[in-house]
Design a protein around this motif. Structure first.
Motif, PDB file in Angstrom:
ATOM      1  N   SER A  56      38.175  48.973 -11.359  1.00  0.00           N
ATOM      2  CA  SER A  56      38.933  50.213 -11.187  1.00  0.00           C
ATOM      3  C   SER A  56      40.181  50.246 -12.052  1.00  0.00           C
ATOM      4  CB  SER A  56      39.313  50.389  -9.712  1.00  0.00           C
ATOM      5  OG  SER A  56      38.171  50.486  -8.903  1.00  0.00           O
ATOM      6  N   SER A  83      40.896  52.983 -14.959  1.00  0.00           N
ATOM      7  CA  SER A  83      42.066  53.867 -14.825  1.00  0.00           C
ATOM      8  C   SER A  83      42.915  53.855 -16.089  1.00  0.00           C
ATOM      9  CB  SER A  83      42.914  53.444 -13.619  1.00  0.00           C
ATOM     10  OG  SER A  83      42.208  53.645 -12.409  1.00  0.00           O
ATOM     11  N   ARG A  94      43.714  57.068 -18.406  1.00  0.00           N
ATOM     12  CA  ARG A  94      45.095  57.469 -18.722  1.00  0.00           C
ATOM     13  C   ARG A  94      45.286  57.584 -20.223  1.00  0.00           C
ATOM     14  NH1 ARG A  94      46.509  53.863 -14.485  1.00  0.00           N
ATOM     15  NH2 ARG A  94      47.081  52.256 -15.993  1.00  0.00           N
TER      16      ARG A  94
END
Length: 290
Positions: free
Chosen positions: A62, A66, A70
């Motif tokens: 995760s 992420s 981003r």
């Protein structure tokens, strides 16, 4: 072939291929993104994707996913927002700039692939296509994840629906699952987050003479057959039955499922008489568990 030789061959192919497709370059295909970010653009696609599905398909943790998301957001290539269908989940979509990048990624990938194979003859192209298809199937089969799931949960339901649909297509008079009896345990095999095989167990006898489990709803996606996944799943279910202290395991099948019948016989199952009232079952097998 020894495991060592297979490992050496795979590593050599990886070195050759990654060099030739530009994986080692900081800007993949000259698009200004490293490979990881470019691959994420491809996986999100024109229609978007759930973040959880992206994580499963790419096998990323995760935190790293992420960070990639981003990075794409900072480049105005993608955005994430709560999924309207389930506010607990996030959904990633490409911006207009991201979709334009996706088109360039597709075009340049095709151009690179064409350049790589252009010197080959038709015969060599046929050999390459067959070899790569086999290699892709076997590597994916080796990395399939077998996991126990709730027999009544969504993963089990999705797999069984696909299994029932195939039976309805293959059986001469169709197939009606009726109301399936509940199973004690269920295993789903997934590749890139997609179910590709399944099977469950149900206790059918437990007395002083024998403790017997029955294999139910065993299915392998047709595109995966020939890769040994069915045999691997069968061995796994036998191990689960042993852990449940079963001394024997049984199963039934229809005569049209010739590939399944051959697999059971190769795996040491012997034919026995009818032991249930399944109207679609024509053959019955049993195996003693050591």
């Amino acid at each position: 072939m020894s495991t060592g030789l297979a490992t050496d061959t795979l590593r050599r192919f990886n070195r050759t291929y990654t060099q030739r497709i530009g994986v080692l370059e900081e800007s993949f295909l000259g698009l200004g993104l490293p490979l990881g970010a470019a691959r994420l653009v491809f996986e999100i696609g024109a229609s978007g994707a759930a973040v959880r599905d992206l994580r499963d398909r790419l096998g990323l943790d995760s935190g790293y996913l992420s960070r990639l998301l981003r990075d794409l957001e900072s480049r105005a290539l993608a955005s994430t927002a709560p999924d309207p269908a389930d506010r607990r989940r996030r959904h990633a979509t490409l911006t207009d700039a991201g979709r334009a990048l996706l088109e360039r990624l597709e075009t340049r990938s095709d151009e690179l692939a064409l350049r790589l194979v252009a010197p080959l003859t038709e015969r060599q192209l046929d050999r390459l296509t067959e070899a790569l298809a086999t290699a892709d199937l076997l590597v994916r089969a080796a990395t399939v994840v077998l996991r126990a799931v709730d027999p009544t949960g969504p993963a089990a339901t999705e797999s069984m629906d696909r299994y029932f649909a195939e039976l309805a297509d293959r059986f001469p008079d169709g197939f009606d699952p009726g109301t399936p009896s509940p199973l004690d345990c269920f295993t789903v095999a997934t590749s890139d987050g997609t179910p590709v095989a399944c099977g469950g167990l149900q206790r059918i006898a437990d007395d002083a003479t024998a403790t017997v489990d029955e294999i139910k709803r065993m299915w392998v996606d047709p595109s995966w057959r020939g890769a040994g996944l069915g045999s691997r799943l069968l061995r796994h279910l036998e191990d689960v039955a042993r852990s449940r202290r079963a001394t024997a395991i049984r199963l039934d099948t229809n005569g049209t499922l010739s590939e399944a019948i051959a697999m059971y016989e190769r795996s040491g199952y012997r034919r026995i008489g009818r032991y249930n009232d399944n109207p679609y079952a024509e053959l019955f097998f049993e195996k003693t568990l050591a």
